[in-house]
Design a protein around this motif. Sequence first.
Motif, PDB file in Angstrom:
ATOM      1  N   ARG A   1       0.804  -1.229   0.000  1.00  0.00           N
ATOM      2  CA  ARG A   1       0.000   0.000   0.000  1.00  0.00           C
ATOM      3  C   ARG A   1       0.831   1.270   0.000  1.00  0.00           C
ATOM      4  NH1 ARG A   1      -4.050  -0.416   4.857  1.00  0.00           N
ATOM      5  NH2 ARG A   1      -4.863   1.452   3.823  1.00  0.00           N
ATOM      6  N   GLY A   2       2.153   1.139  -0.024  1.00  0.00           N
ATOM      7  CA  GLY A   2       3.012   2.320  -0.057  1.00  0.00           C
ATOM      8  C   GLY A   2       3.243   2.907   1.336  1.00  0.00           C
ATOM      9  N   TRP A   3       3.531   4.207   1.398  1.00  0.00           N
ATOM     10  CA  TRP A   3       3.822   4.877   2.666  1.00  0.00           C
ATOM     11  C   TRP A   3       2.540   5.134   3.453  1.00  0.00           C
ATOM     12  CZ3 TRP A   3       8.556   5.180   4.525  1.00  0.00           C
ATOM     13  CH2 TRP A   3       9.641   5.166   3.641  1.00  0.00           C
ATOM     14  N   LEU A   4       2.512   4.665   4.701  1.00  0.00           N
ATOM     15  CA  LEU A   4       1.350   4.818   5.560  1.00  0.00           C
ATOM     16  C   LEU A   4       1.732   5.554   6.842  1.00  0.00           C
ATOM     17  CD1 LEU A   4      -0.149   1.210   5.280  1.00  0.00           C
ATOM     18  CD2 LEU A   4      -0.834   3.256   3.988  1.00  0.00           C
ATOM     19  N   PRO A   5       0.809   6.306   7.441  1.00  0.00           N
ATOM     20  CA  PRO A   5       1.103   7.018   8.695  1.00  0.00           C
ATOM     21  C   PRO A   5       1.441   6.047   9.825  1.00  0.00           C
ATOM     22  CG  PRO A   5      -0.934   7.826   7.693  1.00  0.00           C
ATOM     23  CD  PRO A   5      -0.558   6.577   6.958  1.00  0.00           C
ATOM     24  N   VAL A   6       2.353   6.462  10.687  1.00  0.00           N
ATOM     25  CA  VAL A   6       2.726   5.679  11.863  1.00  0.00           C
ATOM     26  C   VAL A   6       1.935   6.183  13.057  1.00  0.00           C
ATOM     27  CG1 VAL A   6       4.574   5.176  13.504  1.00  0.00           C
ATOM     28  CG2 VAL A   6       5.028   5.117  11.053  1.00  0.00           C
ATOM     29  N   GLN A   7       1.352   5.269  13.805  1.00  0.00           N
ATOM     30  CA  GLN A   7       0.631   5.611  15.021  1.00  0.00           C
ATOM     31  C   GLN A   7       1.478   5.176  16.222  1.00  0.00           C
ATOM     32  OE1 GLN A   7      -2.200   7.324  14.834  1.00  0.00           O
ATOM     33  NE2 GLN A   7      -2.140   7.195  12.590  1.00  0.00           N
ATOM     34  N   GLY A   8       1.559   6.033  17.232  1.00  0.00           N
ATOM     35  CA  GLY A   8       2.335   5.693  18.414  1.00  0.00           C
ATOM     36  C   GLY A   8       2.079   6.681  19.529  1.00  0.00           C
ATOM     37  N   ALA A   9       2.789   6.540  20.637  1.00  0.00           N
ATOM     38  CA  ALA A   9       2.642   7.452  21.770  1.00  0.00           C
ATOM     39  C   ALA A   9       2.935   8.874  21.320  1.00  0.00           C
ATOM     40  CB  ALA A   9       3.588   7.043  22.896  1.00  0.00           C
ATOM     41  N   ASP A  10       2.056   9.805  21.701  1.00  0.00           N
ATOM     42  CA  ASP A  10       2.163  11.181  21.213  1.00  0.00           C
ATOM     43  C   ASP A  10       3.527  11.800  21.509  1.00  0.00           C
ATOM     44  OD1 ASP A  10      -0.383  11.018  20.276  1.00  0.00           O
ATOM     45  OD2 ASP A  10      -1.313  12.078  21.960  1.00  0.00           O
ATOM     46  N   MET A  11       4.040  11.585  22.712  1.00  0.00           N
ATOM     47  CA  MET A  11       5.300  12.211  23.105  1.00  0.00           C
ATOM     48  C   MET A  11       6.461  11.669  22.271  1.00  0.00           C
ATOM     49  SD  MET A  11       6.902  12.579  26.933  1.00  0.00           S
ATOM     50  CE  MET A  11       5.378  13.355  27.483  1.00  0.00           C
ATOM     51  N   ILE A  12       6.490  10.349  22.083  1.00  0.00           N
ATOM     52  CA  ILE A  12       7.555   9.727  21.295  1.00  0.00           C
ATOM     53  C   ILE A  12       7.454  10.175  19.839  1.00  0.00           C
ATOM     54  CG2 ILE A  12       8.496   7.563  20.447  1.00  0.00           C
ATOM     55  CD1 ILE A  12       9.029   7.849  23.346  1.00  0.00           C
ATOM     56  N   MET A  13       6.238  10.161  19.285  1.00  0.00           N
ATOM     57  CA  MET A  13       6.047  10.528  17.892  1.00  0.00           C
ATOM     58  C   MET A  13       6.423  11.987  17.654  1.00  0.00           C
ATOM     59  SD  MET A  13       5.195   7.850  16.317  1.00  0.00           S
ATOM     60  CE  MET A  13       4.751   8.654  14.791  1.00  0.00           C
ATOM     61  N   SER A  14       6.099  12.837  18.633  1.00  0.00           N
ATOM     62  CA  SER A  14       6.419  14.254  18.505  1.00  0.00           C
ATOM     63  C   SER A  14       7.923  14.454  18.386  1.00  0.00           C
ATOM     64  CB  SER A  14       5.863  15.025  19.703  1.00  0.00           C
ATOM     65  OG  SER A  14       6.249  16.388  19.648  1.00  0.00           O
ATOM     66  N   LYS A  15       8.688  13.749  19.234  1.00  0.00           N
ATOM     67  CA  LYS A  15      10.138  13.886  19.201  1.00  0.00           C
ATOM     68  C   LYS A  15      10.734  13.257  17.957  1.00  0.00           C
ATOM     69  CE  LYS A  15      10.520  16.176  22.964  1.00  0.00           C
ATOM     70  NZ  LYS A  15      10.953  17.604  22.901  1.00  0.00           N
ATOM     71  N   LEU A  16      10.215  12.106  17.560  1.00  0.00           N
ATOM     72  CA  LEU A  16      10.747  11.407  16.403  1.00  0.00           C
ATOM     73  C   LEU A  16      10.510  12.206  15.117  1.00  0.00           C
ATOM     74  CD1 LEU A  16      12.186   8.813  15.597  1.00  0.00           C
ATOM     75  CD2 LEU A  16       9.958   7.772  15.220  1.00  0.00           C
ATOM     76  N   SER A  17       9.425  12.973  15.075  1.00  0.00           N
ATOM     77  CA  SER A  17       9.089  13.717  13.861  1.00  0.00           C
ATOM     78  C   SER A  17       9.875  15.014  13.725  1.00  0.00           C
ATOM     79  CB  SER A  17       7.584  14.036  13.847  1.00  0.00           C
ATOM     80  OG  SER A  17       7.249  14.956  14.870  1.00  0.00           O
ATOM     81  N   GLU A  18      10.612  15.418  14.777  1.00  0.00           N
ATOM     82  CA  GLU A  18      11.392  16.651  14.709  1.00  0.00           C
ATOM     83  C   GLU A  18      12.622  16.472  13.828  1.00  0.00           C
ATOM     84  OE1 GLU A  18      12.479  18.136  18.513  1.00  0.00           O
ATOM     85  OE2 GLU A  18      10.618  19.253  18.769  1.00  0.00           O
ATOM     86  N   LYS A  19      12.923  17.515  13.062  1.00  0.00           N
ATOM     87  CA  LYS A  19      14.070  17.461  12.157  1.00  0.00           C
ATOM     88  C   LYS A  19      14.895  18.732  12.312  1.00  0.00           C
ATOM     89  CE  LYS A  19      16.773  16.870   8.625  1.00  0.00           C
ATOM     90  NZ  LYS A  19      18.040  16.209   8.857  1.00  0.00           N
ATOM     91  N   ARG A  20      16.188  18.571  12.506  1.00  0.00           N
ATOM     92  CA  ARG A  20      17.115  19.701  12.524  1.00  0.00           C
ATOM     93  C   ARG A  20      17.654  19.878  11.110  1.00  0.00           C
ATOM     94  NH1 ARG A  20      14.698  18.545  17.119  1.00  0.00           N
ATOM     95  NH2 ARG A  20      15.644  19.522  18.937  1.00  0.00           N
ATOM     96  N   VAL A  21      17.278  20.933  10.441  1.00  0.00           N
ATOM     97  CA  VAL A  21      17.688  21.155   9.049  1.00  0.00           C
ATOM     98  C   VAL A  21      19.010  21.922   9.051  1.00  0.00           C
ATOM     99  CG1 VAL A  21      17.019  22.099   6.812  1.00  0.00           C
ATOM    100  CG2 VAL A  21      15.261  21.227   8.372  1.00  0.00           C
ATOM    101  N   GLY A  22      20.107  21.225   8.758  1.00  0.00           N
ATOM    102  CA  GLY A  22      21.420  21.842   8.854  1.00  0.00           C
ATOM    103  C   GLY A  22      22.046  22.235   7.532  1.00  0.00           C
ATOM    104  N   GLU A  23      21.322  22.077   6.429  1.00  0.00           N
ATOM    105  CA  GLU A  23      21.897  22.354   5.119  1.00  0.00           C
ATOM    106  C   GLU A  23      22.208  23.842   4.917  1.00  0.00           C
ATOM    107  OE1 GLU A  23      20.689  18.472   5.164  1.00  0.00           O
ATOM    108  OE2 GLU A  23      19.509  20.197   5.699  1.00  0.00           O
ATOM    109  N   SER A  24      23.148  24.130   4.024  1.00  0.00           N
ATOM    110  CA  SER A  24      23.499  25.512   3.703  1.00  0.00           C
ATOM    111  C   SER A  24      22.334  26.210   3.021  1.00  0.00           C
ATOM    112  CB  SER A  24      24.714  25.544   2.776  1.00  0.00           C
ATOM    113  OG  SER A  24      24.374  25.030   1.494  1.00  0.00           O
TER     114      SER A  24
END
Length: 289
Positions: free
Chosen positions: A70-93
């Motif tokens: 079915r391709g890419w599907l949303p991940v369900q999990g504990a809100d606190m863990i998912m919130s942290k896992l979804s954070e991205k530090r964009v370091g590109e120039s």
Amino acid sequence: MSSLVEELQRDALDPNTSIPVLLRKVKLVAAKLRLEGTGEWVDAELNGYSRETPDYRIKRGDVRWWNPYRGWLPVQGADMIMSKLSEKRVGESVSALEALAASTDDNFHIPVSHDIAAQILKIEFLGTPKVAVFFNKNVFTDILDQVRTRVLDWALELEKAGIMGEGVSFSPVEKERAANVNITVGTMSGNLMAGDVSGPNARANMGSTDNSSNNIGDTLTQLSKAIEAGVENEADRQAMLETVRDMQRAKGKGAFASSYQKLIATAADHMTVLTPFLPALAKAMAGAG
């Protein structure tokens, strides 16, 4: 002839002026006025962030897993863990961000370690787990706009302080004023672990450290240093460090697994610090069981 500060203000307002060109002019002004902190921020924006990133470069996306049918599907999990896992530090120039913002592709993602997916998300996968964080390319445009606005604010503050320059030079009085006023355009302090953006032809890892093949003692030492640097809350920092010390004492023993689980629970609000070390910790836990 307009002053360098006036040119800077005009360029900051002109959407056709590229951010790299704008920042090089900021670097020139900062060098003329001997503002070292500003130069560091400009260099980081021009060359990319290796570790620390300002808050405006922290973005959150959608965590998805790959289903072969079915391709890419949303991940369900504990809100606190998912919130942290979804954070991205964009370091590109900023040059790379401009290229990404101009791309016709709007489907950017960051692959997540298989071990992290299995240990943290607790998902039942078919075969090898494949997880990634997806986000819209508007995040690149937003970062570039933030940089442009900071440059404009900085140039306006210089004018307010009576620092305008003539041509590409500043008078001794203006240099003295610059040394005696606190005018900053950016900051080098912020959250750790800048990563790489992944598009159709690029790959990146979640976090910036691969500890999977390191000695567990070295890994725990590195983890302690990361906690010291990356966890601001005193109580949380001390609790995490104490748990890591417990893990040091329990290396190779059955108690290591319980200490590992305690660390996961203690670090719920600081998963971005812990995430790069999870593959090595999970491997050590399996060996101690």
